[in-house]
Design a protein around this motif. Structure first.
Motif, PDB file in Angstrom:
ATOM      1  N   LEU A  37      40.522  43.029  56.431  1.00  0.00           N
ATOM      2  CA  LEU A  37      39.738  42.035  55.715  1.00  0.00           C
ATOM      3  C   LEU A  37      38.331  41.866  56.270  1.00  0.00           C
ATOM      4  N   GLU A  38      38.128  42.174  57.585  1.00  0.00           N
ATOM      5  CA  GLU A  38      36.779  42.030  58.151  1.00  0.00           C
ATOM      6  C   GLU A  38      35.772  42.948  57.473  1.00  0.00           C
ATOM      7  N   PRO A  75      37.677  37.863  55.583  1.00  0.00           N
ATOM      8  CA  PRO A  75      36.591  38.505  54.846  1.00  0.00           C
ATOM      9  C   PRO A  75      35.342  37.637  54.877  1.00  0.00           C
ATOM     10  N   VAL A  76      34.219  38.216  54.541  1.00  0.00           N
ATOM     11  CA  VAL A  76      33.012  37.439  54.266  1.00  0.00           C
ATOM     12  C   VAL A  76      33.107  36.966  52.819  1.00  0.00           C
ATOM     13  N   VAL A  77      32.929  35.679  52.578  1.00  0.00           N
ATOM     14  CA  VAL A  77      32.970  35.134  51.218  1.00  0.00           C
ATOM     15  C   VAL A  77      31.593  34.571  50.891  1.00  0.00           C
ATOM     16  N   VAL A  78      30.936  35.171  49.917  1.00  0.00           N
ATOM     17  CA  VAL A  78      29.562  34.819  49.552  1.00  0.00           C
ATOM     18  C   VAL A  78      29.562  34.068  48.229  1.00  0.00           C
ATOM     19  N   LEU A  79      28.922  32.905  48.193  1.00  0.00           N
ATOM     20  CA  LEU A  79      28.641  32.224  46.921  1.00  0.00           C
ATOM     21  C   LEU A  79      27.310  32.759  46.401  1.00  0.00           C
ATOM     22  N   LEU A  80      27.339  33.355  45.235  1.00  0.00           N
ATOM     23  CA  LEU A  80      26.167  34.080  44.750  1.00  0.00           C
ATOM     24  C   LEU A  80      24.931  33.201  44.649  1.00  0.00           C
ATOM     25  N   TRP A 109      33.954  47.394  51.420  1.00  0.00           N
ATOM     26  CA  TRP A 109      34.098  47.069  50.005  1.00  0.00           C
ATOM     27  C   TRP A 109      33.382  45.764  49.681  1.00  0.00           C
ATOM     28  N   PHE A 110      32.863  45.690  48.456  1.00  0.00           N
ATOM     29  CA  PHE A 110      32.321  44.463  47.887  1.00  0.00           C
ATOM     30  C   PHE A 110      33.145  44.155  46.641  1.00  0.00           C
TER      31      PHE A 110
END
Length: 428
Positions: A37-38, A75-80, A109-110
Motif C-alpha cells: 500500500l505504501e 497509501p497516500v490519499v490525495v483530495l484533488l 500505482w495511481f
C-alpha cells in the motif's frame, strides 16, 4: 521504491508473481512488481463545495482506517481539490504533472476514485499484483458507446463499441510509467482544449493517443454494484445533504423564443412544469397564450448570455417572488442550471458581464464565478445530451436530473421513463 527497468538484479521478488532471474538478464534489468500500500496513491476526485469537502475527508478517513486495520502499510490519499488552487485539476489531466512530480518517485500505482466510491484495499492489492509496474497500464471498468455520440464528437462512428473508457464510479488506475509519460507530454505540448465535455472519454482518448498509447484494460473487480470479489463499489451520486428544498424556494426561468413557442413549450407544459412552484417563460416576444415575458433581448443563434443576465437581474428584483434558488432551463431541456440567491447577488454586484448578447452564457458564468471564488459544483446527474448519447449501463444506475435536446426522440417518453417522480412531493 522506484519501479523501472534497472541495471541491477533485485533480490526480492513477491511470491505472487515469482520470476527467476536469468543470469544474462540480471546484470541488465529485472521486473519489479507492486509490493504494498505504501506504493499506492489514491486520488479522490473531490470538489471545493463544503458538502463535497466533508465527503472527501470522510472517504479519506475511511480508507486510512481500513489500511491501519489491514496492517500492510498506508497509501497516500490525495483530495484533488487540495492539490492546487487551479479549478481545472478536477478534470484530472491538468493534475498529472503535479501528481508525477510529488509522488512519481515513490509510487507504483495511481488509483482515481469518486467521493462515493468504496474501496476494499485487500481486494485492490490483489488486482494490482497481477500487473508489472514497469509497464504502462490503464485499468478500469470498461464502458463503450453503442452508437456514435455527439458528446464524444462521433468518435469511432464506424464501430463505437471498439473503444473503451472507464466508469469513474468504479475507479480507474494508471501505472507510474504511464502517468509519468502523460505528465511529460502535457508539460511539453499543453492540453489542446481548455474545457471538458465528458471527462472519462476524453481521458481515455488522450491516453490512447491515436493508437500510440494503451487502450483501457478491463478489470472485472472494479465494480459499481456489489458482487463477489469486488475491489470497489459505488453508493450514489445523489448527495444526502439535508432536508429537501421546498418548491416555493425555487424560482424556475425557462428560456425560449418565438419560433419554438408551439414546438418546445408544450413539452415543458406536458412534463415537469406542474412540479414547479414559481415558473416564468422568457422569450423575445410577449405571448399571452403561454404566457411569455419579453426581456428586451433579441434572440440569438449562438450563445444566450444577454438573455441569461437579464433573467438574473429580474430574479433579484421585486418583479418576481423572492426565492432562495434560481433554476434556469432551456426550452428543449428536461432541467439545466441551478444558482443560489447569494451566488446570483454576488455575481450581479461584481460587475462581471457578457462581452456580447450572443456570448456562451455557461462559459461566461463559469468565468465570472471562478473570478469571485464561488465554487462551481459538478453533478453527473445533469446531462447535456439525450439518454441515447450516454452509455446505457452508466445512466441506468443514476437518478438523472436532466437531459437536453429533443431531436430524434419523444421527449415526453424520455421524461416519463427517466425523470418522472412517481412519488409526487412538495419538495425538490
Amino acid at each position: 521504491m522506484i519501479h523501472y527497468w534497472i541495471p541491477v538484479c533485485f533480490s526480492y521478488v513477491p511470491p505472487v508473481s515469482l520470476h527467476h532471474c536469468v543470469s544474462s538478464l540480471c546484470s541488465t534489468f529485472v521486473f519489479v512488481f507492486f509490493s504494498g500500500l505504501e506504493e499506492l496513491v489514491l486520488v479522490i476526485q473531490s470538489q471545493r463545495n463544503s458538502y463535497h469537502v466533508r465527503r472527501g475527508i470522510q472517504r479519506r478517513g475511511e480508507i486510512l482506517q481500513q489500511a491501519d486495520e489491514l496492517g500492510r502499510g498506508a497509501p497516500v490519499v490525495v483530495l484533488l481539490h487540495e492539490l492546487s488552487e487551479y479549478e481545472g485539476d478536477w478534470s484530472i489531466l491538468p493534475a498529472l504533472p503535479r501528481l508525477s512530480a510529488t509522488y512519481g518517485q515513490s509510487a507504483a500505482w495511481f488509483f482515481f476514485v469518486e467521493e462515493e466510491t468504496r474501496v476494499t484495499l485487500a481486494a485492490l492489492l490483489q488486482v494490482l499484483h497481477r500487473y508489472r509496474v514497469s509497464e504502462e497500464w490503464f485499468l478500469g471498468k470498461r464502458l463503450h458507446d453503442n452508437e456514435a455520440s455527439i458528446i464524444h464528437h462521433y468518435a469511432f462512428s464506424e464501430d463505437p463499441s471498439s473503444f473503451g473508457y472507464p466508469d469513474p464510479a468504479a475507479g480507474w488506475a494508471l501505472s507510474t510509467p504511464l502517468l509519468q509519460r502523460l505528465a511529460e507530454r502535457i508539460q511539453r505540448e499543453n492540453l489542446k482544449s481548455d474545457f471538458t465535455i465528458d471527462l472519462k472519454h476524453e481521458i481515455a482518448l488522450y491516453i490512447w493517443e491515436e493508437g500510440n498509447g494503451p487502450k483501457l484494460t478491463a478489470v472485472p473487480e472494479f465494480c459499481t454494484e456489489p458482487r463477489d470479489n469486488c475491489a470497489t463499489t459505488f453508493t450514489t451520486y445523489l448527495p444526502n445533504c439535508g432536508d429537501p428544498v421546498s418548491k416555493k424556494d425555487v424560482f424556475v426561468a425557462v428560456k425560449t423564443c418565438q419560433k419554438f413557442h408551439s414546438e418546445r413549450v408544450p413539452v415543458v407544459k406536458a412534463t415537469w412544469e406542474k412540479d414547479a412552484g414559481f415558473l416564468e417563460y422568457y422569450s423575445d416576444v410577449t405571448d399571452a397564450s403561454i404566457p411569455t415575458i419579453s426581456l428586451g433581448v433579441a434572440n440569438t443563434e449562438r450563445g444566450h448570455c444577454g438573455k441569461t443576465f437579464a433573467i438574473l437581474r429580474r430574479f433579484l428584483s421585486k418583479a418576481v417572488p423572492k426565492a432562495d434558488w434560481l433554476l434556469i432551463v432551456d426550452d428543449d431541456t428536461l432541467i439545466r442550471m441551478v444558482l443560489s440567491r447569494v451566488a446570483v447577488s454576488r455575481l450581479m454586484s461584481s460587475g462581471c458581464r457578457c462581452y456580447s448578447d450572443d456570448a456562451p452564457d455557461d462559459m461566461v458564468l463559469g468565468r465570472c464565478f471562478t473570478s469571485l471564488g464561488v465554487p462551481i459544483t459538478h453533478s453527473p446527474l445533469f446531462h447535456q445530451a439525450r439518454p441515447d448519447d450516454y452509455n446505457e449501463t452508466l445512466i441506468s444506475l443514476q437518478q438523472a436530473i436532466s437531459f437536453h435536446k429533443h431531436w430524434n426522440i419523444d421527449p415526453v417518453a424520455v421524461y416519463r421513463h427517466w425523470l418522472r417522480d412517481k412519488d409526487l412531493r412538495d419538495e425538490l
